[in-house]
Design an enzyme around this catalytic site. Sequence first.
Site, PDB file in Angstrom:
ATOM      1  N   HIS A  74      -1.734  -8.990  -8.083  1.00  0.00           N
ATOM      2  CA  HIS A  74      -0.692  -8.619  -9.142  1.00  0.00           C
ATOM      3  C   HIS A  74       0.090  -9.384  -9.131  1.00  0.00           C
ATOM      4  O   HIS A  74       0.629 -10.339  -8.296  1.00  0.00           O
ATOM      5  CB  HIS A  74      -0.167  -7.313  -8.697  1.00  0.00           C
ATOM      6  CG  HIS A  74       0.590  -7.272  -7.311  1.00  0.00           C
ATOM      7  ND1 HIS A  74       1.858  -7.533  -7.269  1.00  0.00           N
ATOM      8  CD2 HIS A  74       0.355  -6.887  -6.070  1.00  0.00           C
ATOM      9  CE1 HIS A  74       2.462  -7.271  -6.066  1.00  0.00           C
ATOM     10  NE2 HIS A  74       1.285  -6.922  -5.326  1.00  0.00           N
ATOM     11  N   ASP A  89       3.178  -9.259 -10.584  1.00  0.00           N
ATOM     12  CA  ASP A  89       4.580  -8.964 -10.542  1.00  0.00           C
ATOM     13  C   ASP A  89       5.272  -9.044  -9.034  1.00  0.00           C
ATOM     14  O   ASP A  89       4.557  -9.096  -8.020  1.00  0.00           O
ATOM     15  CB  ASP A  89       5.147  -7.514 -10.970  1.00  0.00           C
ATOM     16  CG  ASP A  89       4.052  -6.500 -10.261  1.00  0.00           C
ATOM     17  OD1 ASP A  89       3.047  -6.635 -10.122  1.00  0.00           O
ATOM     18  OD2 ASP A  89       4.925  -5.278  -9.729  1.00  0.00           O
ATOM     19  N   ASP A 145       3.813 -11.903  -1.849  1.00  0.00           N
ATOM     20  CA  ASP A 145       3.179 -10.719  -2.354  1.00  0.00           C
ATOM     21  C   ASP A 145       3.408 -10.774  -3.954  1.00  0.00           C
ATOM     22  O   ASP A 145       4.640 -10.223  -4.356  1.00  0.00           O
ATOM     23  CB  ASP A 145       3.918  -9.580  -1.520  1.00  0.00           C
ATOM     24  CG  ASP A 145       3.480  -8.231  -2.059  1.00  0.00           C
ATOM     25  OD1 ASP A 145       2.520  -8.169  -2.910  1.00  0.00           O
ATOM     26  OD2 ASP A 145       4.150  -7.014  -1.631  1.00  0.00           O
ATOM     27  N   GLU A 205       2.394  -3.787 -10.498  1.00  0.00           N
ATOM     28  CA  GLU A 205       1.850  -3.172  -9.327  1.00  0.00           C
ATOM     29  C   GLU A 205       2.885  -2.495  -8.459  1.00  0.00           C
ATOM     30  O   GLU A 205       2.838  -1.248  -7.902  1.00  0.00           O
ATOM     31  CB  GLU A 205       0.868  -4.171  -8.663  1.00  0.00           C
ATOM     32  CG  GLU A 205       0.212  -3.331  -7.523  1.00  0.00           C
ATOM     33  CD  GLU A 205       0.976  -3.376  -5.818  1.00  0.00           C
ATOM     34  OE1 GLU A 205       0.263  -2.602  -5.108  1.00  0.00           O
ATOM     35  OE2 GLU A 205       2.137  -3.772  -5.962  1.00  0.00           O
ATOM     36  N   HIS A 226       8.636  -7.406   0.571  1.00  0.00           N
ATOM     37  CA  HIS A 226       9.759  -6.443   0.140  1.00  0.00           C
ATOM     38  C   HIS A 226      11.025  -6.897   0.838  1.00  0.00           C
ATOM     39  O   HIS A 226      11.986  -6.134   0.651  1.00  0.00           O
ATOM     40  CB  HIS A 226       9.404  -5.130   0.119  1.00  0.00           C
ATOM     41  CG  HIS A 226       8.120  -5.031  -0.775  1.00  0.00           C
ATOM     42  ND1 HIS A 226       7.665  -3.645  -1.179  1.00  0.00           N
ATOM     43  CD2 HIS A 226       7.049  -5.792  -1.272  1.00  0.00           C
ATOM     44  CE1 HIS A 226       6.534  -3.694  -2.001  1.00  0.00           C
ATOM     45  NE2 HIS A 226       6.176  -4.774  -1.793  1.00  0.00           N
TER      46      HIS A 226
HETATM   47 ZN   LIG Z   1       1.519  -6.493  -3.372  1.00  0.00          ZN
END
Ligand SMILES: [Zn+2]
Length: 370
Positions: free
Chosen positions: A77, A79, A107, A140, A346
């Site tokens: 992904h 984003d 990520d 995503e 994150h």
């Molecule tokens: Zn991810």
Amino acid sequence: MMKINKERLQSTFEKLLTANGISGNEDETINVVLDLIKDIPLFVKENASIDETKRNLFLKLENRGGSKTPSILLSAHLDTVESTEKIKYQLKNGKYTTDGNTILGSDDKAGVAAIIECLMSIHESNKPHPEIQVAFTVEEEVGLVGAYNYDFSLITSKRGIVIDSDGKPGTIMYAGPSQYLFDVDITGVSAHAGMTPENGKSAILYASQCISKIPFGRIDHETTTNVGTIKGGKANNIVADKCHVDGEIRSHNHVKINLINDQIKSIFLDGNKTGFKVEYKSIEKYSAFELNTKTEFMMLLTSQAKKLNLDVHFKVCGGGCDANIFNNRIKNMECVNFACGMTDVHTHKESIYLSDIEKITELITSICTK
Ligand SMILES: [Zn+2]
């Protein structure tokens, strides 16, 4: 074993790191990707979506040399969960981190970089290879929205690899849970809280009574629930006539998820018998998948990982990922999710070893040229 260009991979990854692309605003990252791939003879479809505002990308590298291997889908992904506009990344002792003020964005830029280098090195080599299809998705991180809206008429592969998981390269996610979202609107009766509280029916009180009764948290080894937000009320001196509750249910077992959803629903809807007006809505965000780990494709994945001296583990995903949608929506699809070494995603502590990005790139490249 196919050689990849490690310097170019590093440069690709760093170019992607400096592109800002929070969910829904991926244009900068998309432009970097389109620029990086411009010399590869690919079929490129922008806005590969049923809803054309979603800027998913679809790429295809034609079969070369009459390879008999079936077409393979690679996916990552575009984003990131937060903005990386002010990113200051550093590479120390082989590990990428930031200065702590932003996320890193490995990520899923590690996955995007790996796929781009895989396409480049395969194109440069003279080796036969199957048709390679690539799905780069947007949004995503806000609930698999890009994958949800993907134009699946473009994807004909029945074997897929999403690269979007923490854990060391060699870890293969072969199963993922279902997720239901529920939202509840409760309407009671407002009244002055000091003068005539007995004339009111508090929607907030009723919501809290329901929440205390529903199955909550970890239900069993494969099932969890949560109430994520509650909104309601106007002021301290008013008995609240409105309350809104949002929550989710996840399980690897589709039957259980339905049972728990019914249970939660009936607890809330009981209020309709006692003078409240309650509306309960639930939607299936994505449904569970569990792949057979003994198929020819799985053998191909494990044998190539072993050749690269990676520890091969099959694992169950705790959350949903684009592989859920691909397995749900493409008939007879076998789509795994590969770990690529990203950690603390994150958060501002997010990190990844350059050597892990190299390993995952070597792995997908060798799978695609086997
Ligand atoms: Zn991810």
